[in-house]
Design an enzyme around this catalytic site. Structure first.
Site, PDB file in Angstrom:
ATOM      1  CE  LYS A  78      -1.297  11.423  31.614  1.00 40.88           C
ATOM      2  NZ  LYS A  78      -1.823  11.502  32.992  1.00 40.88           N
ATOM      3  CB  SER A 153      -3.441  15.146  33.402  1.00 43.71           C
ATOM      4  OG  SER A 153      -2.979  13.910  33.922  1.00 43.71           O
ATOM      5  CB  SER A 177      -4.824  12.280  35.953  1.00 45.76           C
ATOM      6  OG  SER A 177      -4.598  13.644  36.127  1.00 45.76           O
TER       7      SER A 177
HETATM    8  N1  GLN Z   1      -6.060  17.498  38.240  1.00 44.05           N
HETATM    9  C1  GLN Z   1      -5.081  17.152  39.219  1.00 44.05           C
HETATM   10  C2  GLN Z   1      -3.881  18.054  39.079  1.00 44.05           C
HETATM   11  O1  GLN Z   1      -3.850  18.856  38.205  1.00 44.05           O
HETATM   12  C3  GLN Z   1      -4.737  15.706  39.100  1.00 44.05           C
HETATM   13  C4  GLN Z   1      -3.693  15.426  38.105  1.00 44.05           C
HETATM   14  C5  GLN Z   1      -3.299  13.974  38.022  1.00 44.05           C
HETATM   15  O2  GLN Z   1      -3.918  13.098  38.616  1.00 44.05           O
HETATM   16  N2  GLN Z   1      -2.224  13.725  37.313  1.00 44.05           N
HETATM   17  O3  GLN Z   1      -2.964  17.981  39.841  1.00 44.05           O
END
Ligand code: GLN
Length: 479
Positions: A78, A153, A177
């Protein structure tokens, strides 16, 4: 032979048997990234470094040297993970020119295990989002159906594995995410216990929740990856000094006598009926093979999302203070003084969602609101954690859907932030409690999109996830 369709475990054997060289395999993956560019899963490739690493691996293999467990296997990481000499943008315009001067521990571990890192995956800016639509480098598409989001994400990390560009990838999971995109793209996504994998060199979002994990196409591959990634790191004081077992060996092929906890709170009205039906079938399969179902209660689960958005935004606001156009980030051109420089750089550099989180975070931390929001959220966090601990006195694993629905259409939830945040209702409680969890593919719904099943285990019991996950994967065809 379609080498790209193999699992990591299978391709490792083929490399060992000299059926294909690492250079050939790396080129196949890079070609595949090129021919599937429309997915926008990758922000940047590192072709030269990759071919070089693959060549070295092939030469070492020829000489009969002892090789690492991922020797010659192309993987992706990532774009919030530092890798020397590559851009680490976090999918932000603010960091579009930032070149890593060092390796994150997780990247270094992949390299030490012989893996060939071929690219950096697309993501929501600074890992904030659930659809990979908040990327400054364009949205990423779901390889199963390109009109749909891949989740986020770590959407690019999920999409690269689902579209056969790479054999495994790294992601980060602060509130879902890894698991949510794995579920949306039909791959396996593991979020290890908080502290199981070092976060040194990974750009922080919410430090008390962030965890590095992986995407693979099979559960066994996930165990192979965790064997490489897990362990204490002196450079990350939150990494745990707890022995790392051989995760591959945790796959026993039996779930007999094991107890599965089911909490009604995970099967509320918000749950899509087709998703529910698939998960129920999977639970029945375990039951038919000797596992016992026990009812558990997690009464505070419905507070987890609020707790998550308070804690994660508060931490994000402080973590992101370093991006100011001076220490880090693209500097704004015309400014009158230092404050104006910070102001303009941050205004121009950050995207909308990131700004929203910073404002929310500073608000809940400000005097007058601190007690009402932040302190209260930390108290509720303890309660949620205790409820899970009590539940695990009665069961070995908790099973629930990873998400309440399957993937949604691109653009569908962009203007409805609450709807977007609600994607994480089943995943955030796990981060709040610091537990390990895995999402594994669990059939499809009528429009062909995949369903994800989430398995949650007690702290540092990833073995249970692999054993249960592998069992379902092997027997799923029977239902
Ligand atoms: N969707 C969640 C957020 O926007 C989780 C993001 C993540 O796990 N990095 O905070």
């Amino acid at each position: 032979m379609d080498y790209l369709k193999c699992s990591l475990y299978e391709i490792r054997q083929m490399l060992e048997n000299n059926e294909i060289s690492s250079v050939e395999l790396t080129k196949l993956c890079l070609d595949r990234i090129n021919s599937t560019q429309n997915l926008n899963a990758i922000i940047s490739t590192c072709e030269e470094q990759a071919i070089d690493a693959a060549k070295k691996c092939d030469q070492a293999r020829k000489k009969g040297e002892k090789l690492g467990p991922l020797a010659g296997i192309p993987v992706v990481i990532k774009d919030n993970i530092n890798l020397v000499g590559t851009k680490t943008t976090c999918a932000s315009k603010f960091l579009e020119n930032w070149i890593s001067p060092f390796n994150a521990t997780c990247a270094q571990k992949l390299i030490d295990a012989g893996a060939v890192i071929i690219g950096k995956a697309n993501m929501d800016e600074f890992a904030m989002g659930s659809s990979t639509e908040n990327s400054a480098f364009g949205v990423c598409r779901n390889p199963v159906n390109e009109d749909y989001v891949p989740g986020g994400s770590s959407g690019g990390s999920a999409a690269t594995v689902a579209s056969f560009q790479s054999f495994a990838s790294l992601g980060t999971d602060t509130g879902g995410s890894i698991r949510e995109p794995a579920s949306f793209c039909g791959v396996v996504g593991l979020k290890p216990t908080y502290g199981r994998v070092s976060r040194f060199g990974v750009v922080a979002f919410a430090s008390s929740l962030d965890q590095v994990g992986c995407f693979t196409r099979t559960v066994r591959d996930s165990a192979i990856m965790l064997n490489v990634l897990a362990g204490e790191d002196k450079k990350d004081m939150t990494s745990a000094k707890i022995l790392v077992p051989d995760y591959e060996k945790s796959i026993t092929g039996s779930v007999k006598g094991k107890k599965i906890g089911i909490a009604k709170q995970f099967f509320s009205d918000a749950l899509n009926n087709e998703v529910r039906a698939n998960i129920e079938k999977a639970i029945k399969l375990y039951e038919d093979n000797g596992a016992e179902i026990v009812d558990i209660d997690l009464p505070s689960l419905d507070t987890a999302l609020a707790v998550y958005y308070i804690i994660s935004s508060a931490e994000a606001a402080s973590n992101l203070a370093r991006f100011d156009g001076v220490k880090y980030g693209v500097r704004a051109k015309n400014f009158s003084d230092t404050v104006d420089l910070y102001f303009k750089s941050r205004t121009q550099g950050f995207g909308k969602e990131v700004k929203r989180r910073i404002m929310l975070g500073n608000y809940v931390l400000s005097s007058g609101y601190f007690d009402a929001f932040y302190r209260k959220a930390k108290k509720v966090q303890k309660i949620i954690r205790q409820e899970f601990e009590t539940a695990f006195e009665k069961c070995d694993v908790i099973i629930c859907p990873t998400t309440a629905t399957v993937a949604f259409k691109l653009g569908e939830k962009c203007d409805d932030h609450l709807a977007m945040y609600l994607n994480d209702i089943y995943t955030v409680p796990v981060n709040i409690a610091g537990l390990p969890a895995i999402s594994i593919p669990c059939g499809k719904v009528s429009n062909g999109l995949p369903v994800g099943m989430q398995l949650i285990a007690p702290h540092f019991k990833e073995e249970t996830l692999f054993n249960f996950g592998d069992f379902y994967e092997k027997h799923a065809k029977e239902i």
